[in-house]
Design an enzyme around this catalytic site. Structure first.
Site: not given
Ligand code: AMP
Length: 192
Positions: A13, A87, A126, A138, A149
């Site tokens: 994404k 989400r 990654r 990360r 996740r």
């Molecule tokens: P990402 O970078 O999109 O993989 O997000 C990393 C982490 O941030 C996720 O595993 C969640 O802990 C949190 N997070 C990001 N976006 C959301 C969302 N829309 N709703 C809830 N938690 C989020």
């Protein structure tokens, strides 16, 4: 044009959002990036979400909806790419209302289809690449957090596929191809 990139962690994404920014002047809104920024700058909210994020769980709807609301008020560009948001169904409802209240609408939801094995390889890859390049890894890019996740994705996020299919906004693309192949598929879906 406002679009959502929907897919599990590691689906690509972020990569595709940046390509759309370059090619179409759209603006990427990634709640993951916003939350990581809040952590780096040490805000109270950032501290609150740190452990939840590292474990691979979702932070509350209230927090991420608040972040998006703030961005929608300030950001400008040729449309938004929502990356990692919504989400949950509650977030999807909230996004619809927020766009509505700004006189905007959602034009497309791109579902990026991949399989779990590829996701694990990509995420672990990654982390390894970052390590080699001397960049920060990360904290949630490890196999244990990734399992959580993925489970969060299937339980809470994948119902959005049905939600947006019903709304008539959904296009699925094959996320397994090379980056430019996936980009071309997304472009076709957006232009059709
Ligand atoms: P990402 O970078 O999109 O993989 O997000 C990393 C982490 O941030 C996720 O595993 C969640 O802990 C949190 N997070 C990001 N976006 C959301 C969302 N829309 N709703 C809830 N938690 C989020």
């Amino acid at each position: 044009m406002n679009i959502i990139l929907l897919g599990p962690p590691g689906a690509g994404k972020g990569t595709q959002a940046r390509i759309l920014e370059d090619k179409r002047g759209m603006v990427q809104l990634s709640t993951g990036d916003m939350l990581r920024e809040a952590r780096t700058s040490g805000t109270e909210m950032g501290q609150k979400v740190a452990a939840i994020m590292d474990a691979g769980e979702l932070v509350t709807d209230e927090i991420v909806i608040g972040l998006i609301e703030e961005k929608l008020q300030n950001a400008q560009g040729n449309g938004f790419i929502f990356d990692g948001f919504p989400r949950t169904l509650a977030q999807a409802d909230a996004l619809g209302q927020l766009l509505d209240s700004h006189g905007q609408s959602l034009d497309a939801v791109i579902e990026m289809q991949v399989n779990d094995e590829v996701l694990v390889d990509r995420i672990v890859g990654r982390a390894e690449e970052a390590r080699k390049a001397g960049q920060p890894v990360r904290a949630d890019d490890n196999e244990e957090s990734l399992k959580i996740r993925l489970m969060e994705y299937y339980k809470k996020t994948s119902p959005l596929i049905g939600y947006y299919y019903h709304a008539g906004d959904l296009s699925a693309v094959n996320g397994l191809g090379e980056i430019d192949e996936v980009a071309a598929e997304i472009s076709n879906a957006l232009d059709s």
